[in-house]
Scaffold this active site. Sequence first.
Site, mmCIF file in Angstrom:
data_model
loop_
_atom_site.group_PDB
_atom_site.id
_atom_site.type_symbol
_atom_site.label_atom_id
_atom_site.label_comp_id
_atom_site.label_asym_id
_atom_site.label_seq_id
_atom_site.Cartn_x
_atom_site.Cartn_y
_atom_site.Cartn_z
ATOM 1 N N ARG A 105 0.832 -1.196 0.000
ATOM 2 C CA ARG A 105 0.000 0.000 0.000
ATOM 3 C C ARG A 105 0.868 1.247 0.000
ATOM 4 N NH1 ARG A 105 -3.247 1.396 5.488
ATOM 5 N NH2 ARG A 105 -1.452 1.663 6.837
ATOM 6 N N THR A 109 -1.431 7.333 0.066
ATOM 7 C CA THR A 109 -2.846 7.230 -0.340
ATOM 8 C C THR A 109 -3.542 6.010 0.261
ATOM 9 O OG1 THR A 109 -2.266 5.865 -2.240
ATOM 10 C CG2 THR A 109 -2.286 8.258 -2.585
ATOM 11 N N ASP A 200 2.284 -1.349 12.685
ATOM 12 C CA ASP A 200 2.536 -1.945 11.366
ATOM 13 C C ASP A 200 2.890 -3.417 11.554
ATOM 14 O OD1 ASP A 200 4.052 -2.869 8.983
ATOM 15 O OD2 ASP A 200 3.542 -0.851 8.293
ATOM 16 N N ASP A 203 6.176 -4.688 9.878
ATOM 17 C CA ASP A 203 7.377 -4.148 10.535
ATOM 18 C C ASP A 203 7.619 -4.839 11.871
ATOM 19 O OD1 ASP A 203 7.953 -2.407 8.509
ATOM 20 O OD2 ASP A 203 7.158 -0.624 9.525
HETATM 21 N N1 URA Z 1 -1.525 -2.526 8.179
HETATM 22 C C1 URA Z 1 -0.868 -2.662 9.347
HETATM 23 O O1 URA Z 1 0.163 -3.332 9.417
HETATM 24 N N2 URA Z 1 -1.365 -2.050 10.438
HETATM 25 C C2 URA Z 1 -2.499 -1.322 10.414
HETATM 26 O O2 URA Z 1 -2.902 -0.816 11.451
HETATM 27 C C3 URA Z 1 -3.174 -1.191 9.180
HETATM 28 C C4 URA Z 1 -2.663 -1.808 8.076
#
Ligand code: URA
Length: 209
Positions: A105, A109, A200, A203
């Site tokens: 993503r 955006t 995330d 991550d």
């Molecule tokens: N992707 C993620 O890793 N965390 C979120 O909160 C939303 C999308």
Amino acid sequence: MGAMPIRIIQHPLAQHYLTHLRDETTSHALFRTLARKLSVLLALEATHGLKTTLRKIKTPLEEIQSPVLDEELVIIPILRSGLGMLEPIVDLFPKISVGYIGLERDEATAVASSYYRKLPDLKGKTVLLVDPMLATGGSAQRALDDIYKLGAAKVILLCIVAAPEGVALVEKAFPAVQIYTASVDRQLNASKYIMPGVGDFGDRLYGTS
Ligand code: URA
């Protein structure tokens, strides 16, 4: 027909794992372990309805008819964070076929673009789509578009945490999809992260933050 109602797994162990996934002090190593364990609980719940057939076997004492799984399964993780849920589910269902959909993503955006796709034959199959964070629903929607076009009979979406926005999008666009999650959180923030969420997921899984 209305959408299949979302299933939130209430097992205390699932909720315990989720709390530690959310905790910002949880290390990457522990995060990976917890993601694996929670994925097993989600997968068990989500596969309750799998078809079985009776097979004739002999125990050391007598012959019986006994159930064995009789459904062709495919698992598709959305790369990269879906990989954190893949292996424990393949361990549960060793005959499962594995497909991959790579979606990234755009941080500005939040729109998902596809960079990789490698899928087995999906015609008539039951697909477990695994995407740990159902946020806007954009990635799931793109993946589901492809999966249904390729003829999947049934799709179950497994996510660790969902946002109401993502759930609403999937339910509207694909009412036949059954969603399993450990939590529907409050909302998305301005950067499209789930609140309170886990941050995330990729991550935290891979130590790339
Ligand atoms: N992707 C993620 O890793 N965390 C979120 O909160 C939303 C999308």
